[in-house]
Structure formats: C-alpha cells, structure tokens
Design a protein around this motif. Structure first.
Motif, PDB file in Angstrom:
ATOM      1  N   ILE A 107      34.082 -54.414  -6.161  1.00 48.34           N
ATOM      2  CA  ILE A 107      35.419 -53.537  -6.221  1.00 48.34           C
ATOM      3  C   ILE A 107      34.813 -52.048  -6.711  1.00 48.34           C
ATOM      4  O   ILE A 107      35.340 -51.131  -6.041  1.00 48.34           O
ATOM      5  CB  ILE A 107      36.370 -54.070  -6.820  1.00 48.34           C
ATOM      6  N   VAL A 108      34.370 -52.005  -7.531  1.00 45.91           N
ATOM      7  CA  VAL A 108      33.731 -50.710  -8.065  1.00 45.91           C
ATOM      8  C   VAL A 108      32.866 -50.020  -7.091  1.00 45.91           C
ATOM      9  O   VAL A 108      33.085 -48.696  -6.842  1.00 45.91           O
ATOM     10  CB  VAL A 108      33.083 -50.718  -9.364  1.00 45.91           C
ATOM     11  N   ALA A 109      32.237 -50.683  -6.472  1.00 46.61           N
ATOM     12  CA  ALA A 109      31.030 -50.051  -5.679  1.00 46.61           C
ATOM     13  C   ALA A 109      31.881 -49.525  -4.383  1.00 46.61           C
ATOM     14  O   ALA A 109      31.717 -48.285  -3.938  1.00 46.61           O
ATOM     15  CB  ALA A 109      30.067 -50.786  -5.176  1.00 46.61           C
ATOM     16  N   PHE A 110      32.881 -50.294  -3.877  1.00 45.63           N
ATOM     17  CA  PHE A 110      33.692 -49.859  -2.780  1.00 45.63           C
ATOM     18  C   PHE A 110      34.791 -48.563  -3.106  1.00 45.63           C
ATOM     19  O   PHE A 110      34.878 -47.909  -2.311  1.00 45.63           O
ATOM     20  CB  PHE A 110      34.664 -50.853  -2.212  1.00 45.63           C
ATOM     21  N   CYS A 111      35.331 -48.503  -4.329  1.00 43.88           N
ATOM     22  CA  CYS A 111      36.085 -47.811  -4.734  1.00 43.88           C
ATOM     23  C   CYS A 111      35.152 -46.394  -4.918  1.00 43.88           C
ATOM     24  O   CYS A 111      35.686 -45.146  -4.503  1.00 43.88           O
ATOM     25  CB  CYS A 111      36.707 -47.944  -6.196  1.00 43.88           C
ATOM     26  N   ILE A 112      33.920 -46.283  -5.450  1.00 46.27           N
ATOM     27  CA  ILE A 112      33.348 -45.196  -5.721  1.00 46.27           C
ATOM     28  C   ILE A 112      32.636 -44.659  -4.216  1.00 46.27           C
ATOM     29  O   ILE A 112      32.758 -43.399  -3.932  1.00 46.27           O
ATOM     30  CB  ILE A 112      31.785 -45.568  -6.446  1.00 46.27           C
ATOM     31  N   PHE A 113      32.520 -45.702  -3.398  1.00 41.74           N
ATOM     32  CA  PHE A 113      32.191 -45.238  -1.734  1.00 41.74           C
ATOM     33  C   PHE A 113      33.450 -44.464  -1.279  1.00 41.74           C
ATOM     34  O   PHE A 113      33.349 -43.399  -0.614  1.00 41.74           O
ATOM     35  CB  PHE A 113      31.832 -46.316  -0.945  1.00 41.74           C
ATOM     36  N   LEU A 114      34.614 -44.945  -1.288  1.00 40.72           N
ATOM     37  CA  LEU A 114      35.588 -44.207  -0.996  1.00 40.72           C
ATOM     38  C   LEU A 114      35.911 -42.788  -1.780  1.00 40.72           C
ATOM     39  O   LEU A 114      36.479 -41.818  -0.962  1.00 40.72           O
ATOM     40  CB  LEU A 114      36.900 -45.150  -1.188  1.00 40.72           C
ATOM     41  N   VAL A 115      35.667 -42.726  -2.947  1.00 42.35           N
ATOM     42  CA  VAL A 115      35.588 -41.464  -3.781  1.00 42.35           C
ATOM     43  C   VAL A 115      34.943 -40.645  -3.202  1.00 42.35           C
ATOM     44  O   VAL A 115      35.191 -39.192  -2.700  1.00 42.35           O
ATOM     45  CB  VAL A 115      35.813 -41.685  -5.329  1.00 42.35           C
ATOM     46  N   VAL A 116      33.715 -41.134  -2.717  1.00 40.43           N
ATOM     47  CA  VAL A 116      32.542 -39.819  -2.509  1.00 40.43           C
ATOM     48  C   VAL A 116      32.944 -39.654  -1.030  1.00 40.43           C
ATOM     49  O   VAL A 116      32.578 -38.391  -0.689  1.00 40.43           O
ATOM     50  CB  VAL A 116      31.238 -40.530  -2.641  1.00 40.43           C
ATOM     51  N   LYS A 117      33.175 -40.535  -0.054  1.00 39.17           N
ATOM     52  CA  LYS A 117      33.567 -40.351   1.203  1.00 39.17           C
ATOM     53  C   LYS A 117      34.802 -39.358   1.211  1.00 39.17           C
ATOM     54  O   LYS A 117      34.790 -38.181   2.016  1.00 39.17           O
ATOM     55  CB  LYS A 117      34.024 -41.609   1.953  1.00 39.17           C
ATOM     56  N   LEU A 118      35.719 -39.274   0.422  1.00 40.66           N
ATOM     57  CA  LEU A 118      36.941 -38.303   0.400  1.00 40.66           C
ATOM     58  C   LEU A 118      36.306 -37.009  -0.339  1.00 40.66           C
ATOM     59  O   LEU A 118      36.688 -35.851   0.257  1.00 40.66           O
ATOM     60  CB  LEU A 118      38.165 -38.883  -0.531  1.00 40.66           C
ATOM     61  N   MET A 119      35.653 -36.976  -1.418  1.00 42.26           N
ATOM     62  CA  MET A 119      34.896 -35.755  -1.569  1.00 42.26           C
ATOM     63  C   MET A 119      33.979 -35.164  -0.731  1.00 42.26           C
ATOM     64  O   MET A 119      34.141 -33.888  -0.501  1.00 42.26           O
ATOM     65  CB  MET A 119      34.089 -36.048  -3.076  1.00 42.26           C
ATOM     66  N   ASN A 120      33.211 -35.909   0.063  1.00 44.54           N
ATOM     67  CA  ASN A 120      32.496 -35.139   1.127  1.00 44.54           C
ATOM     68  C   ASN A 120      33.405 -34.517   2.247  1.00 44.54           C
ATOM     69  O   ASN A 120      33.050 -33.504   2.817  1.00 44.54           O
ATOM     70  CB  ASN A 120      31.425 -36.181   1.935  1.00 44.54           C
ATOM     71  N   ARG A 121      34.468 -35.225   2.488  1.00 43.50           N
ATOM     72  CA  ARG A 121      35.277 -34.663   3.506  1.00 43.50           C
ATOM     73  C   ARG A 121      36.191 -33.603   2.846  1.00 43.50           C
ATOM     74  O   ARG A 121      36.107 -32.497   3.809  1.00 43.50           O
ATOM     75  CB  ARG A 121      36.320 -35.884   3.806  1.00 43.50           C
ATOM     76  N   LEU A 122      36.590 -33.307   1.641  1.00 43.20           N
ATOM     77  CA  LEU A 122      37.100 -32.288   1.028  1.00 43.20           C
ATOM     78  C   LEU A 122      36.184 -31.011   1.081  1.00 43.20           C
ATOM     79  O   LEU A 122      36.529 -29.888   1.080  1.00 43.20           O
ATOM     80  CB  LEU A 122      37.614 -32.594  -0.378  1.00 43.20           C
ATOM     81  N   TRP A 123      34.796 -31.254   0.707  1.00 44.62           N
ATOM     82  CA  TRP A 123      34.046 -30.479   0.699  1.00 44.62           C
ATOM     83  C   TRP A 123      33.202 -29.752   1.708  1.00 44.62           C
ATOM     84  O   TRP A 123      32.437 -28.847   1.918  1.00 44.62           O
ATOM     85  CB  TRP A 123      32.880 -30.735  -0.396  1.00 44.62           C
TER      86      TRP A 123
END
Length: 151
Positions: A107-123
């Motif tokens: 669950i932690v790994a999946f949440c971090i994946f989602l956060v990184v994916k969102l950050m990449n999309r925003l940046w």
C-alpha cells in the motif's frame, strides 16, 4: 574551526534539508498507511475470512513451553493468541504479522507511486513553441511560394 564551517555548509545545503523533510513526512505517512491497513483494510478481510485476525496467526515451534504456560495460567489451548505464546517464551513464526507488513508495504509503495505520478504530471512542461521565423526565413519562404506559383 574550519570543520565546523564545512559541517554548517553541508548541513544547510538544500539536498540535506530536503532529505530531512522527506524522512519526517515519510514517517508520518507510514503511520497513516499503518492505520489504513490495520483499521480499514484488515477488518473487512478478517470478516470475509470468518473473523480471523491475521496479526494473531503464528506457528508454534515450542509446544512444551506453551503447554506449561497454559497449565500455569489455567487457559484453554484452543485459542492461544500470539501475545500469550510470546509471553510463554515459546518460539513462534509470526506469519500473520509478516503478511500484514507485506500488505502495508504494498500500500505504501502504491501510494508513493501515485504521488510520484501526480508530481510528474504537474511538473511536466508543455513542449516549447516553435520559434518565430527570422526575417530572412520569411523572405525565403515568400520567394519559394512565388517560384512554386510560377511553375
């Protein structure tokens, strides 16, 4: 004195401060995910499996110590918890805790994946616009178009 100055420069670099902030946020995030797993995800899974608490699942490797503990405390041997087995000093393999920890990690790994994916999309920056043609390029384009029109 130069060692203290070097240390101050090292400690105040942006990367070190960012890392410290990341560790603190990560620890808080870990507590949130642990609560998510223990309080929201595992109870329904336990309900689906007939009320089984995965954290309490274990394999007893030391039956003599556990039997002596049960007799001394006048407990029935049919529902011995992991805490009771550990209190007896029995050697146990706590596979239920291990499974919960693996689920926690996923669950932690999946949440971090989602956060990184969102950050990449925003940046992600839009591709740069094509540069405006220079005056000589505009003139050459007009000449080309005129030559094409003549033929």
């Amino acid at each position: 004195m130069s060692i203290l100055k070097e240390f101050k420069e090292f400690a105040m670099r942006g990367n070190v401060v960012d890392l410290a902030v990341g560790v603190v946020i990560g620890a808080a995030f870990g507590k949130i995910v642990t609560s998510l797993v223990n309080d929201l995800i595992m109870p329904p899974i336990g309900k689906l499996t007939g009320g089984v608490d995965f954290n309490d699942k274990y394999i007893n490797l030391d039956h003599d110590k556990l039997d002596a503990y049960l007799k001394a405390h006048q407990l029935a041997p049919d529902h011995v918890t992991l805490a009771q087995a550990k209190a007896a000093g029995a050697t146990v393999i706590a596979y239920g805790s291990f499974l919960s920890t693996i689920l926690d990690f996923v669950i932690v790994a999946f949440c971090i994946f989602l956060v990184v994916k969102l950050m990449n999309r925003l940046w992600k920056q839009p591709p740069p616009a094509a540069p405006e043609p220079t005056a000589s390029e505009k003139l050459l384009t007009e000449i080309r178009d005129l030559l094409k029109a003549k033929t």
